[in-house]
Design an enzyme around this catalytic site. Structure first.
Site, short mmCIF file in Angstrom:
data_model
loop_
_atom_site.label_atom_id
_atom_site.label_comp_id
_atom_site.label_asym_id
_atom_site.label_seq_id
_atom_site.Cartn_x
_atom_site.Cartn_y
_atom_site.Cartn_z
N HIS A 180 -27.52 39.73 -24.92
CA HIS A 180 -26.40 40.50 -25.48
C HIS A 180 -25.90 39.87 -26.78
CE1 HIS A 180 -25.74 43.09 -21.87
NE2 HIS A 180 -26.24 42.05 -21.24
N ASN A 215 -22.71 47.55 -17.88
CA ASN A 215 -23.74 48.10 -18.78
C ASN A 215 -23.58 49.62 -18.85
OD1 ASN A 215 -25.00 45.68 -19.40
ND2 ASN A 215 -26.56 45.87 -17.82
N HIS A 240 -16.57 37.24 -18.35
CA HIS A 240 -17.04 36.60 -17.12
C HIS A 240 -16.69 37.51 -15.93
CE1 HIS A 240 -17.97 33.94 -14.02
NE2 HIS A 240 -17.10 32.97 -14.20
FE1 HDD Z 1 -25.05 39.24 -17.99
C1 HDD Z 1 -23.81 38.41 -21.05
C2 HDD Z 1 -23.81 42.44 -18.36
C3 HDD Z 1 -26.61 40.19 -15.09
C4 HDD Z 1 -25.98 36.05 -17.48
N1 HDD Z 1 -24.02 40.24 -19.43
C5 HDD Z 1 -23.61 39.72 -20.61
C6 HDD Z 1 -22.91 40.72 -21.35
C7 HDD Z 1 -22.91 41.85 -20.60
C8 HDD Z 1 -23.61 41.55 -19.38
C9 HDD Z 1 -22.30 43.19 -20.97
C10 HDD Z 1 -22.32 40.54 -22.75
C11 HDD Z 1 -20.88 40.19 -22.70
C12 HDD Z 1 -20.35 40.08 -24.10
O1 HDD Z 1 -20.29 41.11 -24.77
O2 HDD Z 1 -20.03 38.97 -24.50
N2 HDD Z 1 -25.24 40.98 -16.97
C13 HDD Z 1 -24.58 42.15 -17.23
C14 HDD Z 1 -24.79 43.07 -16.15
C15 HDD Z 1 -25.59 42.45 -15.23
C16 HDD Z 1 -25.86 41.13 -15.75
C17 HDD Z 1 -24.20 44.46 -16.09
C18 HDD Z 1 -26.10 42.94 -13.92
C19 HDD Z 1 -25.54 43.89 -13.24
N3 HDD Z 1 -26.13 38.31 -16.57
C20 HDD Z 1 -26.65 38.87 -15.42
C21 HDD Z 1 -27.22 37.82 -14.60
C22 HDD Z 1 -27.03 36.65 -15.27
C23 HDD Z 1 -26.35 36.97 -16.50
C24 HDD Z 1 -27.87 38.05 -13.26
C25 HDD Z 1 -27.42 35.25 -14.90
C26 HDD Z 1 -27.65 34.82 -13.70
N4 HDD Z 1 -24.98 37.57 -19.11
C27 HDD Z 1 -25.38 36.34 -18.67
C28 HDD Z 1 -25.04 35.22 -19.63
C29 HDD Z 1 -24.32 35.99 -20.77
C30 HDD Z 1 -24.38 37.42 -20.31
C31 HDD Z 1 -26.18 34.36 -20.01
C32 HDD Z 1 -24.82 35.77 -22.18
C33 HDD Z 1 -23.60 35.53 -23.03
C34 HDD Z 1 -22.51 35.45 -22.09
O3 HDD Z 1 -22.96 35.61 -20.83
O4 HDD Z 1 -21.35 35.25 -22.37
O5 HDD Z 1 -24.19 34.29 -19.03
#
Ligand code: HDD
Length: 724
Positions: free
Chosen positions: A81, A154, A345
């Site tokens: 993202h 999402n 978060h």
């Molecule tokens: Fe995630 C970012 C949505 C599963 C780990 N995620 C991130 C963002 C969105 C989502 C919208 C961007 C937020 C922003 O604009 O800063 N993610 C989802 C959805 C998931 C999902 C809808 C499943 C239903 N994500 C998911 C899993 C993991 C992560 C299973 C890890 C185990 N996601 C992350 C992250 C991020 C992230 C690596 C990258 C930047 C951040 O968090 O702040 O922690």
């Protein structure tokens, strides 16, 4: 030591004595550039040198401070993202939700809760194009009086995997391949489809990702989903499962795939610009917040496991109740400070909302804080202005990199008798009866590293999704699978994927396989693979209109962009009438001409031009008007770029209206206007040809507006034969 003379840029009040010193020195020097220590600069163009032609001196602390700050301007982009666009707004609940949740921001219809939203693509880097085929992130931070609540969702209601332990594999597979860092922001490559074809649980999400949902027309025209089941918990402690939905007021619309690819080159900021301009123009995007509520204990009646994030609850089974509205009404002041530094978060909760045991959600609860530590440089990221809550915040966490709060007193522990707490009050916890209460779910199970057998059905809802699509939407899904798999070099991966698809629908799989140079799909080949599961349950509904985008095309042309193709000699009266009627309906009309400046109308007046055929393209618009005027039409017909503009809009199924001689630009398509002025001809869906005199009675405007409101005419004749 020179006092601080800087006024602009101060974010925290100085202690009183410093404040008064500052004010006395500020007069007359407010506009001077200074160093970060407040020293006024004599010159911002020249470094300190030994003579005007001599070497630069290491002593130049002014140069060094400026360059050092510049050298450290970037922070690591998000690991997923990374590419995002943000906006501020407000949320209001429609009626008290007290029956289900004690969350304060969901009680009072008069309460405006500030929000910050960040939309994103998943796979691409920060500078990648907006219109790539990808899932879009839809993350909302509610600044409530009980703390920040983040709904990190999402634009697709299910996910690729069921357990967070597979997330790094999924992301490594979709990101550019590690040996040569290609392709950027695209799933159309071997490693993604290798992984996806070996993970049949991804099939349902793949169907969505290959649909037009993954190429939205605008961020303002996307649904949002919380995906996981969460819990609402009321003041009595009763729990209900809840799934969250955002429903855009402008409808849900996608781009044509060819159009999306071309926009990526013409304007890689297409979605960011669209959101920014809509808010600047006062066309504030709005979404309704909806919930699907399932009584605790009744989840078994759904027919699938509510904890499985590859499943949605069909709206035909549990209707979405609309409970509130979000309006985005302010653009950020600074992209980095707000959109880049915002930290979402799923674990940022308020009392009255709680988690379910969805194993994807459970893993996310670890990941998000962890990632901020490296991305935002330490444990104090909650102090960055965009992340700060609006409610009071007290605890005894202390220090760390970039700490901003100046905590007072000698006590940084609890319980204590020595301190008066902070600001004279004793802060404490009260034995567990107030504040956030975790729902006391009864647990009595063995520790086990295994997937629940209730997660084994990987295909029923993929079939439900397929069955719910219109003919055109099915065509687009087939075309998207073909495109993606045709970019996969290893034929075994292509074969494995279509064999999987045969478990969704054999006709779908056969159509996808046809141009891919592989054997006909064989469901038995997939079923024989190690780890493959197809433990189908029967869907309670076989089709759900809510899963189709076309089933719910918006009835408005608000903020739609209309290109009006003009050259010298254009007939202006009908043009102006159409412009007025479209503007009254909320559309945005722009004149596109062979040159900037103005064109002369047939009656000798001047019309100001907005764009030329060089600096814009049909893909930037939703519809095209070709006004009358023989000289204008002849000039445009002789211009390859103008003819291409019209053919391309035709191919992308956009509404086209041509008046009188303007119809010449449609002649390559075989359309000609009958000279009968009473006729408004519609030779195929969304193509309107009319005599300019019919414009005066409003009929042409009405037909044009109604056709644009349908978004696109996907069932248009002969589009494959059009060379654009
Ligand atoms: Fe995630 C970012 C949505 C599963 C780990 N995620 C991130 C963002 C969105 C989502 C919208 C961007 C937020 C922003 O604009 O800063 N993610 C989802 C959805 C998931 C999902 C809808 C499943 C239903 N994500 C998911 C899993 C993991 C992560 C299973 C890890 C185990 N996601 C992350 C992250 C991020 C992230 C690596 C990258 C930047 C951040 O968090 O702040 O922690």
């Amino acid at each position: 030591m020179p006092p601080n003379k800087r006024k602009a840029g101060l974010t925290q009040p100085l202690p009183d004595t410093k404040q008064s010193q500052l004010e006395s020195f500020t007069a007359g020097s407010a506009n001077m550039l200074t160093t970060n220590q407040g020293l006024q600069l004599p010159d911002n163009h020249n470094s300190l040198k030994a003579g005007v032609r001599g070497p630069t001196l290491l002593e130049d602390f002014i140069l060094r401070e400026k360059i050092t700050h510049f050298d450290h301007e970037r922070i690591p982009e998000r690991v997923v993202h990374a590419r995002g666009s943000g906006a501020h707004g407000i949320f209001k609940v429609h009626k008290p939700m007290v029956q289900y949740t004690s969350a304060a921001f969901l009680q009072d219809p008069d309460l405006e809760t500030p929000v910050f939203v960040r939309f994103s693509t998943v796979a691409g880097s920060k500078g990648s194009a907006d219109t790539v085929r990808d899932v879009r992130g839809f993350a909302v931070k509610f600044y409530t009086q009980e703390g920040n609540y983040d709904l990190v969702g999402n634009n697709i209601p299910v996910f690729f995997i069921q357990d967070a332990i597979k997330f790094p594999d999924l992301i490594h597979a979709v990101k550019p391949e590690p040996h040569h860092e290609m392709p950027q922001a695209a799933s159309a490559h071997d490693t993604f489809w290798d992984f996806a074809s070996l993970m049949p649980e991804s099939t349902h999400m793949l169907m969505w990702a290959m649909s037009d949902r993954a190429v939205p027309r605008s961020l303002r025209m996307m649904e949002g989903f919380g995906i996981h089941a969460f819990r609402f918990v009321n003041a009595r402690g009763d729990s209900h499962f809840v799934k969250f939905h955002w429903k855009p007021k402008l409808g849900v619309h996608g781009l044509a795939w060819d159009e999306a690819q071309k926009i990526a080159g013409k304007d890689s900021d297409f979605h960011r610009r669209d959101l920014w301009e809509a808010i600047e123009n006062g066309d504030f995007p709005e979404w309704n917040l909806g919930v699907q509520i399932v009584d605790e204990g009744k989840e078994d009646e759904l027919g699938f496991d509510i904890l499985d994030p590859t499943k949605l609850i069909p709206e035909a089974q549990v209707p979405v109740q609309i409970i509130g509205t979000m309006v985005l009404n302010r653009n950020p002041d600074n992209f980095f400070a707000e959109t880049e530094q915002v930290a979402f978060h799923p674990g940022h909760l308020v009392p009255g909302i709680d988690f379910s045991n969805d194993p994807l959600l459970q893993g996310r609860l670890f990941s998000y804080t962890d990632t901020q530590l490296s991305r935002l440089g330490g444990a104090n990221f909650h102090e960055i202005p965009i992340n700060r809550g609006v409610c009071p915040m007290h605890n005894f966490q202390r220090d760390g990199l970039h700490r901003q709060t100046i905590n007072k007193g000698r006590v940084a522990y609890e319980p204590n008798t020595l301190g008066n707490g902070l600001q004279g009050t004793e802060f404490r916890v009260d034995g567990g009866t107030q504040g956030f209460q975790s729902y006391p779910e009864q647990l009595d199970s063995p520790k086990i590293r295994r997937r629940s057998p209730s997660f084994d059905d990987h295909f029923s809802q993929a079939t439900l999704f397929w069955n719910s699509q219109s003919v055109a939407e099915k065509d687009h899904i087939v075309a998207a699978f073909r495109f993606e798999l045709s970019k996969v070099d290893v034929p075994e991966i292509r074969q494995r994927m279509v064999d999987n698809l045969a478990h969704v629908d054999l006709k779908l799989a056969t159509r996808v396989a046809a141009p891919l140079g592989i054997k006909s799909p064989d469901p038995k080949a997939a079923a024989g693979r190690l780890g493959f599961r197809d433990h189908r349950i029967s869907n309670k509904v076989n089709e759900d209109p809510a899963l189709s985008m076309l089933g719910r095309a918006g009835a408005s042309v608000k903020t739609r962009k209309i290109a009006m193709l003009v050259a010298d000699g254009v007939e202006a009266a009908s043009l102006r009438r159409l412009q007025q009627d479209l503007a009254d309906a909320g559309a945005i009309c722009k004149l596109v001409a062979p040159h900037l400046g103005s064109v002369s109308t047939a009656s000798g007046r001047q019309l100001a031009v907005d764009f030329t055929f060089t600096n814009t393209a049909s893909v930037m618009f939703d519809a095209v008007l070709i006004p009358g005027g023989s000289q204008s039409a002849a000039a445009l017909s002789a211009m390859g770029e103008a003819v291409h503009f019209v053919l391309e809009a035709y191919k992308h199924c956009k509404t086209i209206c041509a008046l009188n001689d303007g119809v010449q630009l449609l002649s390559t398509l075989g359309f000609n206007l009958d000279k009968n002025p009473d006729v408004i001809a519609v030779p195929t869906a969304g193509v309107i040809m009319a005599d300019a005199r019919k414009v005066a009675d409003g009929q042409v405007s009405q037909d044009f507006i109604a056709a644009i409101a349908l978004h696109r005419h996907w069932d248009r004749l002969n589009i494959d034969a059009v060379p654009a």
